[in-house]
Design a protein around this motif. Structure first.
Motif, short mmCIF file in Angstrom:
data_model
loop_
_atom_site.label_atom_id
_atom_site.label_comp_id
_atom_site.label_asym_id
_atom_site.label_seq_id
_atom_site.Cartn_x
_atom_site.Cartn_y
_atom_site.Cartn_z
N LEU A 268 -3.12 0.84 3.94
CA LEU A 268 -2.87 2.35 4.37
C LEU A 268 -3.57 3.20 3.48
CD1 LEU A 268 -0.46 0.60 5.80
CD2 LEU A 268 0.51 2.82 6.38
N HIS A 269 -4.65 4.05 3.76
CA HIS A 269 -5.14 4.98 2.98
C HIS A 269 -4.06 6.09 2.63
CE1 HIS A 269 -9.16 3.18 3.30
NE2 HIS A 269 -9.01 3.00 4.30
N ILE A 270 -3.88 6.16 1.23
CA ILE A 270 -3.02 7.20 0.60
C ILE A 270 -3.93 8.59 0.57
CG2 ILE A 270 -1.40 7.87 -1.38
CD1 ILE A 270 -1.09 4.86 -1.74
N ASN A 271 -3.39 9.55 0.95
CA ASN A 271 -4.18 10.74 0.77
C ASN A 271 -4.10 11.27 -0.74
OD1 ASN A 271 -5.18 11.35 3.28
ND2 ASN A 271 -3.16 11.58 4.18
N GLU A 272 -4.71 10.80 -1.62
CA GLU A 272 -4.27 10.86 -2.85
C GLU A 272 -4.82 12.21 -3.47
OE1 GLU A 272 -5.20 7.14 -5.76
OE2 GLU A 272 -6.69 7.03 -4.39
N ASP A 273 -5.54 13.17 -2.79
CA ASP A 273 -5.66 14.50 -3.33
C ASP A 273 -4.35 15.38 -3.14
OD1 ASP A 273 -6.24 13.99 -0.46
OD2 ASP A 273 -7.34 15.95 -0.49
N HIS A 274 -3.33 14.71 -2.32
CA HIS A 274 -2.28 15.47 -2.04
C HIS A 274 -0.90 14.71 -2.81
CE1 HIS A 274 -3.79 18.40 0.57
NE2 HIS A 274 -4.42 17.72 0.94
N PHE A 275 -1.11 13.32 -3.07
CA PHE A 275 -0.12 12.45 -3.47
C PHE A 275 -0.73 11.55 -4.73
CE2 PHE A 275 0.76 13.30 0.92
CZ PHE A 275 1.91 14.28 0.87
N LEU A 276 0.15 11.72 -5.76
CA LEU A 276 -0.26 10.78 -6.76
C LEU A 276 0.79 9.51 -6.75
CD1 LEU A 276 -1.94 10.30 -9.44
CD2 LEU A 276 0.15 11.41 -10.93
N VAL A 277 0.10 8.18 -6.74
CA VAL A 277 0.95 7.14 -6.46
C VAL A 277 1.05 6.30 -7.67
CG1 VAL A 277 -1.17 5.77 -5.60
CG2 VAL A 277 1.24 5.19 -4.97
N GLU A 278 2.04 5.59 -8.13
CA GLU A 278 2.44 4.59 -8.93
C GLU A 278 3.12 3.61 -8.59
OE1 GLU A 278 4.14 6.46 -12.72
OE2 GLU A 278 4.64 7.86 -11.09
N THR A 279 3.13 2.31 -8.83
CA THR A 279 4.05 1.27 -8.80
C THR A 279 4.76 0.81 -10.09
OG1 THR A 279 2.20 -0.39 -8.88
CG2 THR A 279 2.96 0.06 -6.84
N ILE A 280 5.96 0.76 -9.90
CA ILE A 280 6.88 0.43 -11.04
C ILE A 280 7.67 -0.81 -10.83
CG2 ILE A 280 7.09 2.84 -11.60
CD1 ILE A 280 10.11 2.64 -10.72
N ASP A 281 8.25 -1.46 -11.91
CA ASP A 281 9.16 -2.27 -12.08
C ASP A 281 10.54 -1.76 -11.51
OD1 ASP A 281 11.46 -4.08 -12.89
OD2 ASP A 281 9.86 -5.48 -13.72
N PRO A 282 11.19 -2.22 -10.25
CA PRO A 282 12.06 -1.61 -9.79
C PRO A 282 13.48 -1.68 -10.85
CG PRO A 282 11.82 -3.50 -8.59
CD PRO A 282 10.59 -3.29 -9.47
N ASP A 283 13.52 -2.80 -11.39
CA ASP A 283 14.67 -2.88 -12.49
C ASP A 283 14.38 -2.00 -13.93
OD1 ASP A 283 15.96 -4.53 -10.79
OD2 ASP A 283 14.37 -6.32 -11.33
N THR A 284 13.29 -2.08 -14.52
CA THR A 284 13.01 -1.26 -15.60
C THR A 284 12.48 -0.06 -15.65
OG1 THR A 284 10.85 -2.14 -16.15
CG2 THR A 284 12.63 -3.58 -16.59
N GLY A 285 11.68 0.41 -14.48
CA GLY A 285 11.16 1.69 -14.42
C GLY A 285 9.73 1.60 -15.08
N VAL A 287 5.83 1.23 -15.54
CA VAL A 287 4.74 1.50 -14.79
C VAL A 287 3.78 0.32 -14.72
CG1 VAL A 287 2.57 2.78 -14.30
CG2 VAL A 287 4.55 3.94 -15.11
N LEU A 288 3.51 -0.22 -13.58
CA LEU A 288 2.72 -1.50 -13.27
C LEU A 288 1.18 -1.23 -12.71
CD1 LEU A 288 5.35 -3.23 -11.20
CD2 LEU A 288 4.83 -3.51 -13.59
N PRO A 289 0.25 -1.86 -13.48
CA PRO A 289 -1.10 -1.90 -12.95
C PRO A 289 -1.35 -1.98 -11.69
CG PRO A 289 -0.86 -3.79 -13.97
CD PRO A 289 0.40 -3.16 -14.11
N PRO A 290 -2.55 -1.16 -11.11
CA PRO A 290 -2.79 -1.45 -9.58
C PRO A 290 -3.02 -2.94 -9.06
CG PRO A 290 -3.88 0.52 -10.75
CD PRO A 290 -3.16 -0.36 -11.53
N GLY A 291 -2.69 -3.48 -7.94
CA GLY A 291 -2.79 -4.68 -7.64
C GLY A 291 -1.55 -5.58 -7.96
#
Length: 449
Positions: A268-285, A287-291
Motif C-alpha cells: 500500500l503506497h503511503i502518502n509520505e508527503d503527509h505522513f512520516l513512517v517508521e517501523t520499530i521493535d514493539p518491545d524496545t521502541g 527504530v528498525l531499517p526499511p525492509g
C-alpha cells in the motif's frame, strides 16, 4: 448502464497528484523534513502534552535537524489520546475546528479527531489519490457503504469521490437488500465498505438470484477499517466479480487515506508527503531499517487541528522504499500481518486472528464468517473455540460431511498454531452479521472466575 471495464488483465495506473506521488526520494525527504520541523514546533508551542513530554526527554524543536531525529521525539499512544479527551491534543482553537470525528470508544473514551477547513481539503485530496489508484474517474458511480457519522470512513470516501468528480451514492450501512437493488438501479461501478460487509452484500445478492458478472456494473472496491486476509480478498473478488483494493487509515492520523494499493497490489503506497513512517521493535521502541518487520509508527506532517507525533499504530508490517512498477516513488507498507494489541496469548502461544482466518479459508466449503472465543474452563487453562459457517452445499450433505470439515479444520489449525482448538462448524447464516466492522474475537478470560 456504463460500460464495465475488465477486472483483470490490465494495469492502467492513473495517478492523481503526479508531482508528489512520483517525487524523487531526495526531494521528498527534503519536503518531509521541512514539514516535520514545522509540525514539531507547532506541537511544542500549542499542545501542552507534547511540550511536557519533550521537556521530559530534553528535546527542543530546534533539535530536529534531520529526518532521523524524529527518533528523539516521544511516542504517542491511544492511551495518551484518551487521557487528553476530548480536545486537549488540538493545536488550533475550536473556532477554527469545523468538524469532529471519533473512534468507536468500545474500550473507553473515544479518540476525538478535529479538522480545520484546510484539513478537510487535504483529506479529500488523499482519498482522491486512493480512488485514482484504482482507476476511478468522473465516469464512475461510487456506492459508499461505509458508515456515516462520527466514524471517519463514510465522510472521507464521500468527499474524495466528489473531488475526482465521480457520482457518489451515500448509502452508509444497513438495509442490505435495498443496497443491492441500488447497485442494479444506479449502475454502481465502485464499492466502498468494510471487507466483512462486502461479503454480507455478496451473500444478499446471491439470495436475490443476481449474477454479479452479468447483472451488475461493479468493477472495483475499496476495503479497509478492519483486518482482512488475502484469502478474504480472493473471496470478495470472486463473489462480486471485482478487483479489490486494500486501503489503510486511522482516526488518529486523519481517517482513511494514509495508504492504498495500486493495480500491481504489491503493498500500500503511503502518502509520505503527509505522513512520516517508521517501523520499530514493539518491545524496545528501537527504530528498525526499511525492509525489517516491525510495528508501524506514523507522524502527521500537514495536519492543523490535530497533529500527531510518532503514533504507535500497533500494526505489524514491512516498509518497502523501492519504486513501484506503477511509477509511484512513495514507500509501500506490506499487508498488515497482525496487531501487537490484538495478539492472543493462549497457553503461552502467540496467536493472531488473521492466522486463524487464513486457515479457515483454505478449507473447502467453509465460509469467511467465523467467531473466535477464548475462555478459561474449570482447569483454569486457556480454551480456544472457533465457530465457523459452512457453505449451503456442505450443509445439504448432512452432519457427517460437516463433521469431516470440522476435523479437517482442526488438523490444519493444529499444524499452524501448535494448539488444539475446539471447532464447531455451523450452518449458513447462523452467526451474527455486521453492517460495519465485524467482531471476530470474544475473549472471556477476564470474566472467568
Amino acid at each position: 448502464m456504463r460500460v464495465k471495464k475488465p477486472v483483470t488483465g490490465t494495469k492502467q495506473c492513473l495517478i492523481w497528484d503526479r508531482e508528489h506521488e512520483t517525487m524523487p526520494r531526495p526531494k521528498l525527504e527534503k519536503l518531509q523534513l521541512e514539514r516535520l520541523q514545522r509540525t514539531v514546533e507547532r506541537c511544542y508551542e500549542r499542545v501542552p502534552f507534547y511540550r511536557e513530554k519533550m521537556d521530559e526527554l530534553g528535546v527542543k524543536p530546534e533539535d530536529i535537524v534531520t529526518l532521523k531525529d524524529v527518533s528523539k521525539l516521544p511516542f504517542t499512544t491511544k492511551y495518551d489520546l484518551r487521557e487528553n479527551y476530548p480536545f486537549k491534543m488540538f493545536a488550533e482553537p475550536m473556532e477554527r475546528v469545523v468538524r469532529l470525528h471519533a473512534s468507536s470508544g468500545t474500550t473507553g473514551k473515544p479518540v476525538v479527531a478535529g479538522y480545520t477547513a484546510k484539513d478537510l481539503d487535504t483529506w479529500a485530496e488523499l482519498i482522491a489519490r486512493v480512488y485514482t489508484s484504482g482507476g476511478v474517474t468522473n465516469a464512475d458511480v461510487v456506492h459508499n457503504a461505509y458508515g456515516y457519522g462520527l466514524f471517519t470512513g463514510g465522510m472521507g470516501f464521500h468527499y474524495g469521490a466528489e473531488k475526482v468528480g465521480a457520482t457518489i451514492v451515500p448509502v452508509s450501512g444497513g438495509l442490505t437488500k435495498r443496497q443491492v437493488m441500488l447497485w442494479q438501479d444506479f449502475g454502481a461501478s465502485v464499492l466502498c465498505s468494510t471487507p466483512s460487509y462486502a461479503l454480507v452484500l455478496a451473500e444478499q445478492a446471491a439470495e436475490m438470484g443476481i449474477d454479479t458478472a452479468r447483472d451488475l456494473n461493479l468493477r472495483v472496491g475499496f476495503f479497509g477499517a478492519e483486518p482482512w486476509t488475502l484469502e478474504m480478498k480472493k473471496e470478495i473478488e470472486e463473489k462480486l466479480n471485482i478487483e479489490a483494493f486494500d486501503i489503510y487509515g486511522l482516526t488518529e492520523l486523519i481517517g482513511p487515506g494514509v495508504s492504498s494499493e495500486c493495480p500491481y497490489h504489491d503493498g500500500l503506497h503511503i502518502n509520505e508527503d503527509h505522513f512520516l513512517v517508521e517501523t520499530i521493535d514493539p518491545d524496545t521502541g528501537e527504530v528498525l531499517p526499511p525492509g525489517t518487520p516491525g510495528e508501524m509508527v506514523l507522524t502527521s506532517l500537514t495536519k492543523e487541528a490535530f497533529p500527531v507525533l510518532r503514533f504507535r499504530t500497533r500494526d505489524r508490517t514491512i516498509i518497502n522504499q523501492e519504486t513501484c512498477a506503477c511509477g509511484r516513488t512513495t514507500a509501500r507498507m506490506m499487508r498488515v500481518t497482525g496487531r501487537t494489541d490484538d495478539m492472543l496469548i493462549i497457553r503461552g502461544v502467540n496467536v493472531f486472528p488473521s492466522q486463524i482466518e487464513s486457515v479457515i479459508l483454505s478449507v473447502p466449503h467453509l465460509e469467511p464468517q467465523y467467531v473466535i472465543v477464548v475462555d478459561r474452563g474449570s482447569t483454569h487453562m486457556d480454551d480456544l473455540e472457533v465457530l465457523v459457517e459452512c457453505s449451503e452445499d456442505l450443509y445439504n450433505k448432512g452432519a457427517e460431511a460437516m463433521k469431516e470439515a470440522q476435523e479437517h479444520l482442526s488438523r490444519e489449525l493444529h499444524q499452524v498454531l501448535a494448539l488444539n482448538a475446539r471447532i464447531k462448524v455451523v450452518g449458513p447464516k447462523t452467526l451474527q452479521r455486521s453492517e460495519g466492522k465485524a467482531k471476530r474475537v470474544v475473549d472471556l478470560r477476564e470474566l472467568s472466575h
